[in-house]
Design a protein around this motif. Structure first.
Motif, PDB file in Angstrom:
ATOM      1  N   ASP A 189       0.860  -1.181   0.000  1.00 28.07           N
ATOM      2  CA  ASP A 189       0.000   0.000   0.000  1.00 28.07           C
ATOM      3  C   ASP A 189       0.895   1.230   0.000  1.00 28.07           C
ATOM      4  OD1 ASP A 189      -2.419  -1.422   0.110  1.00 28.07           O
ATOM      5  OD2 ASP A 189      -2.203  -1.689   2.276  1.00 28.07           O
TER       6      ASP A 189
ATOM      7  N   VAL B 146     -14.215   4.169  -0.054  1.00 30.37           N
ATOM      8  CA  VAL B 146     -12.813   4.536  -0.254  1.00 30.37           C
ATOM      9  C   VAL B 146     -12.635   5.983   0.192  1.00 30.37           C
ATOM     10  CG1 VAL B 146     -10.957   4.845  -1.945  1.00 30.37           C
ATOM     11  CG2 VAL B 146     -12.541   2.925  -2.165  1.00 30.37           C
TER      12      VAL B 146
ATOM     13  N   ARG C  31      -5.104   6.978  -1.562  1.00 24.19           N
ATOM     14  CA  ARG C  31      -6.444   6.510  -1.208  1.00 24.19           C
ATOM     15  C   ARG C  31      -6.320   5.162  -0.517  1.00 24.19           C
ATOM     16  NH1 ARG C  31      -6.237   5.823  -6.909  1.00 24.19           N
ATOM     17  NH2 ARG C  31      -6.314   3.627  -7.531  1.00 24.19           N
ATOM     18  N   ALA C  32      -7.334   4.841   0.289  1.00 23.01           N
ATOM     19  CA  ALA C  32      -7.322   3.597   1.045  1.00 23.01           C
ATOM     20  C   ALA C  32      -8.756   3.212   1.364  1.00 23.01           C
ATOM     21  CB  ALA C  32      -6.508   3.751   2.332  1.00 23.01           C
TER      22      ALA C  32
ATOM     23  N   LEU D  81      -9.935   1.146   6.992  1.00 25.74           N
ATOM     24  CA  LEU D  81      -8.651   1.425   7.615  1.00 25.74           C
ATOM     25  C   LEU D  81      -8.580   2.829   8.185  1.00 25.74           C
ATOM     26  CD1 LEU D  81      -6.224  -0.132   4.978  1.00 25.74           C
ATOM     27  CD2 LEU D  81      -7.077  -1.176   7.075  1.00 25.74           C
TER      28      LEU D  81
ATOM     29  N   ILE E 206      -0.561   8.383   9.442  1.00 30.15           N
ATOM     30  CA  ILE E 206      -0.363   7.136   8.711  1.00 30.15           C
ATOM     31  C   ILE E 206       1.078   6.676   8.888  1.00 30.15           C
ATOM     32  CG2 ILE E 206      -0.368   6.053   6.435  1.00 30.15           C
ATOM     33  CD1 ILE E 206      -2.551   7.899   5.599  1.00 30.15           C
TER      34      ILE E 206
ATOM     35  N   SER F  97       4.335   5.259   7.874  1.00 30.67           N
ATOM     36  CA  SER F  97       4.897   5.127   6.534  1.00 30.67           C
ATOM     37  C   SER F  97       6.398   4.905   6.627  1.00 30.67           C
ATOM     38  CB  SER F  97       4.609   6.377   5.689  1.00 30.67           C
ATOM     39  OG  SER F  97       3.227   6.677   5.691  1.00 30.67           O
TER      40      SER F  97
ATOM     41  N   ARG G 247       2.796   2.698   2.837  1.00 29.23           N
ATOM     42  CA  ARG G 247       2.024   2.664   4.080  1.00 29.23           C
ATOM     43  C   ARG G 247       2.277   1.312   4.737  1.00 29.23           C
ATOM     44  NH1 ARG G 247      -2.809   3.489   2.080  1.00 29.23           N
ATOM     45  NH2 ARG G 247      -3.676   1.429   2.467  1.00 29.23           N
TER      46      ARG G 247
END
Length: 211
Positions: free
Chosen positions: A53, A156, A172-173, A177, A188, A190, A200
């Motif tokens: 991701d 999303v 985007r995720a 989450l 986030i 990272s 991510r």
């Protein structure tokens, strides 16, 4: 005057050779190792797509496109410059242009998946060594059709992050989450990849409120 000369049948003349049909025939054969390399590249690219991701992966995609373009250009020039064994005469300019375009396009399409997968693999090596909690903000919510064909839609969330190197990345995720609320700050986890593409490496967390 002797009549034998007049009665002799005319000698059969040799048939004139037929001219080859006009046009350019381009023959391209890929060795078996190249087919295996492409198959491995596809599998590697799909595997990384499912297991990685990215905070913002545009840079990785551009590097893949650039690498494939350079490879296709070199291969097309080599194919045009080096004489082909089946060429009995120097090729025309039209044949050269046709060869260049065909070889470039085929080389670009064939080399893109392996190169993209290789770049993604190199970028993801050791990404857990230095994890940074990056401040982000949710910018937009949307619902998309589920890719597995199970029906329904999946939420999303789109977000933007300010990375430690000063760049602003958009990603985007899945909403599961993220605390899905437009304008809400997020954190986030990272890690910066070896090629500079941020991944991510953990689930997004709510932004810690100041005491």
């Amino acid at each position: 005057m002797s009549g034998d000369d007049e009665l002799e049948p005319p000698s059969a003349e040799a048939p004139e050779p037929r001219e080859p049909p006009q046009g350019t025939v381009i023959r391209i054969a890929f060795p078996r190792w190249a087919v295996v390399l492409v198959a491995i590249g596809w599998l590697l690219a799909l595997r990384l797509e499912m297991t990685r991701d990215y905070v913002g992966r545009g840079r990785l995609e551009l590097m893949g496109l650039a690498a494939a373009s350079v490879f296709a250009l070199v291969n097309a020039l080599r194919f045009v410059v080096i004489p082909r064994a089946e060429d009995e005469a120097p090729p025309t300019r039209t044949a050269i242009r046709g060869r260049f375009v065909v070889v470039f396009m085929m080389s670009w399409v064939v080399s893109l998946p392996p190169l993209y997968g290789l770049l993604g693999l190199v970028n993801s090596v050791g990404v857990m060594d230095d994890v940074v909690r990056v401040p982000c903000r949710a910018t937009r919510l949307e619902a998309r059709l589920r890719p597995n064909g199970g029906g329904g839609r999946r939420p999303v969330v789109h977000y933007t992050c300010m990375m430690p190197d000063g760049r602003s990345l958009a990603g985007r995720a899945p909403e599961v989450l993220l605390p899905a609320e437009v304008g809400k700050p997020l954190v986030i986890p990272s890690a910066r990849g070896r090629l500079g593409v941020w991944l991510r490496v953990g689930a997004p967390e709510p932004f810690p409120e100041a005491n």
